[in-house]
Motif scaffolding. Sequence first.
Motif, PDB file in Angstrom:
ATOM      1  N   PHE A 127      75.699 -35.460  44.077  1.00  6.99           N
ATOM      2  CA  PHE A 127      76.537 -34.371  44.178  1.00  6.99           C
ATOM      3  C   PHE A 127      76.788 -33.798  43.067  1.00  6.99           C
ATOM      4  CE2 PHE A 127      78.794 -36.254  47.850  1.00  6.99           C
ATOM      5  CZ  PHE A 127      77.888 -35.269  48.739  1.00  6.99           C
ATOM      6  N   ALA A 150      72.632 -33.679  46.692  1.00  4.90           N
ATOM      7  CA  ALA A 150      72.652 -32.036  46.626  1.00  4.90           C
ATOM      8  C   ALA A 150      72.987 -31.032  45.324  1.00  4.90           C
ATOM      9  CB  ALA A 150      74.158 -31.649  47.544  1.00  4.90           C
ATOM     10  N   VAL A 164      75.290 -28.365  43.774  1.00  5.44           N
ATOM     11  CA  VAL A 164      76.420 -27.523  44.159  1.00  5.44           C
ATOM     12  C   VAL A 164      77.111 -26.301  43.000  1.00  5.44           C
ATOM     13  CG1 VAL A 164      78.706 -27.753  44.502  1.00  5.44           C
ATOM     14  CG2 VAL A 164      77.086 -29.311  45.590  1.00  5.44           C
ATOM     15  N   TRP A 220      74.459 -22.396  51.405  1.00  3.19           N
ATOM     16  CA  TRP A 220      74.056 -23.370  50.960  1.00  3.19           C
ATOM     17  C   TRP A 220      72.844 -23.883  52.683  1.00  3.19           C
ATOM     18  CZ3 TRP A 220      78.292 -22.400  54.060  1.00  3.19           C
ATOM     19  CH2 TRP A 220      78.377 -22.252  55.739  1.00  3.19           C
ATOM     20  N   LYS A 254      84.174 -25.639  45.928  1.00  2.00           N
ATOM     21  CA  LYS A 254      83.060 -26.565  45.619  1.00  2.00           C
ATOM     22  C   LYS A 254      83.387 -28.340  46.631  1.00  2.00           C
ATOM     23  CE  LYS A 254      80.460 -25.382  41.735  1.00  2.00           C
ATOM     24  NZ  LYS A 254      80.016 -26.036  40.209  1.00  2.00           N
ATOM     25  N   LEU A 259      81.445 -29.788  49.145  1.00  5.60           N
ATOM     26  CA  LEU A 259      80.765 -31.226  49.522  1.00  5.60           C
ATOM     27  C   LEU A 259      82.034 -31.914  50.147  1.00  5.60           C
ATOM     28  CD1 LEU A 259      82.110 -34.241  46.645  1.00  5.60           C
ATOM     29  CD2 LEU A 259      82.718 -34.728  49.259  1.00  5.60           C
ATOM     30  N   PHE A 316      80.568 -36.659  42.194  1.00  5.55           N
ATOM     31  CA  PHE A 316      80.409 -35.710  41.771  1.00  5.55           C
ATOM     32  C   PHE A 316      80.693 -35.752  40.509  1.00  5.55           C
ATOM     33  CE2 PHE A 316      81.241 -31.444  40.753  1.00  5.55           C
ATOM     34  CZ  PHE A 316      80.979 -30.743  41.748  1.00  5.55           C
ATOM     35  N   GLY A 358      85.977 -30.018  43.446  1.00  4.84           N
ATOM     36  CA  GLY A 358      84.013 -31.533  44.091  1.00  4.84           C
ATOM     37  C   GLY A 358      85.208 -32.897  43.525  1.00  4.84           C
TER      38      GLY A 358
END
Length: 241
Positions: A15, A54, A56, A82, A167, A171, A187, A197
């Motif tokens: 992430f 991903a 973020v 998202w 975040k 996640l 992350f 995150g």
Amino acid sequence: MTDLIRLRAEEVALFLDFDGTLVALADHPDAIQPPAQLHSLLPALQKRLNKALAVVSGRPLQQLERHLPPGLALAGIHGGEWRWPGQAPQRMPTASLDPARRSLADWQAPPGVWIEDKDLALAVHYRARPGSAALCEQRAAAAAALADARLLAGKQVFEIKPRGIDKGTALRRFMAAAPFAGRLPVFVGDDVTDEDGFAAAQALGGIGIKVGVGDSRARHRFHDTQEVFQWLNSLLLHPPT
Ligand SMILES: O=P(O)(O)OC[C@H]1O[C@H](O[C@H]2O[C@H](CO)[C@@H](O)[C@H](O)[C@H]2O)[C@H](O)[C@@H](O)[C@@H]1O
């Protein structure tokens, strides 16, 4: 970095924050200069991680899509919206920010201070007027209270977000489904809004990596975006087992 270098791409769900992590900060959100290598590196990593990658960000999806290669999993506005690769965007139902929006619209902000209306969130930017930080915080806090929203201090910005958007939620949403589920969440981020995150990744037995200086819950650190890119490239280099 030495511990992190041992991570195997086969086990990682990655992430990545955007501003300050993949792209150096600039005077204005439209003035960033994303490194050209993002367009080759991220698709290569996505393939190497079997799609468990991903981005973020606090930015809206539409902005991220302008700057990033197509086909990535994305979370925008700190997870309020998202998109899975190839699918339509989705967004969280949230309480209205209209009372905060109206309050900020009534404010005669000092020159250089500007309000970014991201629909699901509001941001009071003061990078061009650092001396106005305290005033901006006061006005943003008052506006956030009117909407019972959360106020977060980012880099030269105060962000007003509905509660429940963060975040960490972003996640966990990705981690609940393939191809992320069952992997080790990692992350990487540079800002206060990334702390949720880091906490979510670490709570799942994964890894939080803070980029740059400042207190953080993350247990690992990269000095700067250059070190982020070194590590991302190293993930590609490890041969599949
Ligand atoms: O979650 P991120 O991807 O790190 O996004 C956080 C915010 O980034 C943008 O603002 C920040 O970056 C700008 C460009 O470098 C800079 O001018 C500004 O001072 C920073 O706060 C974006 O405008 C925000 O909407 C994001 O939430």
